[in-house]
Design an enzyme around this catalytic site. Structure first.
Site, PDB file in Angstrom:
ATOM      1  N   ASP A 170    -107.069 -74.774-110.371  1.00 10.44           N
ATOM      2  CA  ASP A 170    -107.580 -75.066-109.034  1.00 10.44           C
ATOM      3  C   ASP A 170    -107.969 -73.786-108.296  1.00 10.44           C
ATOM      4  OD1 ASP A 170    -104.704 -74.605-109.176  1.00 10.44           O
ATOM      5  OD2 ASP A 170    -104.686 -74.862-107.006  1.00 10.44           O
ATOM      6  N   TYR A 221     -92.789 -73.409-103.057  1.00 11.11           N
ATOM      7  CA  TYR A 221     -92.468 -71.990-103.130  1.00 11.11           C
ATOM      8  C   TYR A 221     -91.657 -71.557-101.915  1.00 11.11           C
ATOM      9  CZ  TYR A 221     -96.057 -71.689-106.764  1.00 11.11           C
ATOM     10  OH  TYR A 221     -96.786 -71.855-107.910  1.00 11.11           O
ATOM     11  N   LYS A 278     -92.721 -77.599-109.129  1.00 12.08           N
ATOM     12  CA  LYS A 278     -93.098 -76.289-109.652  1.00 12.08           C
ATOM     13  C   LYS A 278     -92.659 -75.226-108.657  1.00 12.08           C
ATOM     14  CE  LYS A 278     -97.324 -73.536-110.383  1.00 12.08           C
ATOM     15  NZ  LYS A 278     -98.796 -73.609-110.540  1.00 12.08           N
TER      16      LYS A 278
END
Length: 267
Positions: free
Chosen positions: A24, A143, A176
């Site tokens: 992406d 994250y 992730k």
């Protein structure tokens, strides 16, 4: 989890483990190496063993003819490296958009600890609710990033663990996140959630460094990788995908995986 989600998760992974190649980056970085002829790159990494590829939805027509029956994930937010703040990810599509372009799952990026955390929490929560109605899995890219977070500081893995737990609390199906540097510290991250945890690629290093990182994550209990530039910008993307897949799916060590894939091992 409903039957639709279970079925679609098998399309983007193998036996609960995942080798995903996100591409992406065209929104984030432009048409960088590996993305100009994205068709050839997708063909190479999926021939090498990638379970799924991930792009923004506008690239779907370039994905499907070249993915060799691998899964497809549509990413639904983004930002650019030339904008004022790359952490300010904005929505780029909906669950219905993803279904229309043939996605098996959707993904969404959230920076926990950033200035934009509140908005991204709301947006991810809304997305997981909508995706659940359609039986579509959500991969949360969660994250720990922000002005108070230092990846070099002691306790960084606590912040990363918080990020992955947040993803589960908001209804995600796979998460992730960044690797914390070693298996011992990353074990806390994996234990912070019941979701499958996959690691990002991080800064591009040598092939052996990349495979050592994957091996460390798997030893800590990770479920695989979602690795972009270290794979799609590699001079031989099919071979590095095959090596990563061997570590994730065949429990190979780094050196053996590189050799079996036909890649050089440093002396």
């Amino acid at each position: 989890m409903n039957a639709g989600k279970r079925a679609r998760l098998t399309r983007i992974g193998t036996d609960g483990q995942y080798v995903i190649v996100p591409m992406d980056h065209g929104i984030t970085m432009g048409a960088v190496k590996g993305l100009k002829d994205i068709e050839s790159t997708i063909d190479a990494v999926t021939r090498g063993g990638a379970d799924a590829v991930l792009t923004q939805r506008g690239i779907a027509d370039r994905v499907h003819p070249n993915k060799n029956d691998a899964g497809y994930i549509a990413h639904l937010n983004g930002s650019t490296t030339i904008g004022p703040d790359e952490n300010d990810k904005r929505t780029t599509g909906t669950v219905e958009d993803a279904i229309r372009v043939g996605a098996d799952a959707v993904s969404f990026h959230i920076n926990v600890g950033s200035t934009y955390e509140r908005e991204q929490i709301e947006e991810l929560s809304t997305l997981t609710s909508e995706a659940d109605r359609y039986g579509l899995p959500v991969l949360a890219m969660a994250y720990a990033r922000g002005p108070e977070i230092d990846p070099e500081a002691d306790g960084y893995n606590q912040a990363v663990g918080h990020a992955v737990r947040l993803a589960e609390e908001l209804g995600s199906d796979v998460v992730k996140t960044g690797y914390t540097g070693d298996a011992e510290s990353f074990q806390h991250v994996v234990e912070s959630t019941s979701l499958p945890v996959v690691i990002a690629g991080g800064s591009k290093g040598t092939d052996e460094e990349t495979l050592d990182m994957v091996r460390g994550a798997m030893d800590a209990g990770a479920a695989g990788i979602s690795m972009g530039r270290s794979i799609f910008q590699h001079d031989e993307p099919e071979k590095i995908a095959r090596a990563v897949s061997a570590v994730v799916h065949d429990d190979a060590d780094a050196v053996d995986a590189l050799r079996e894939a036909g890649l050089a091992v440093e002396a």
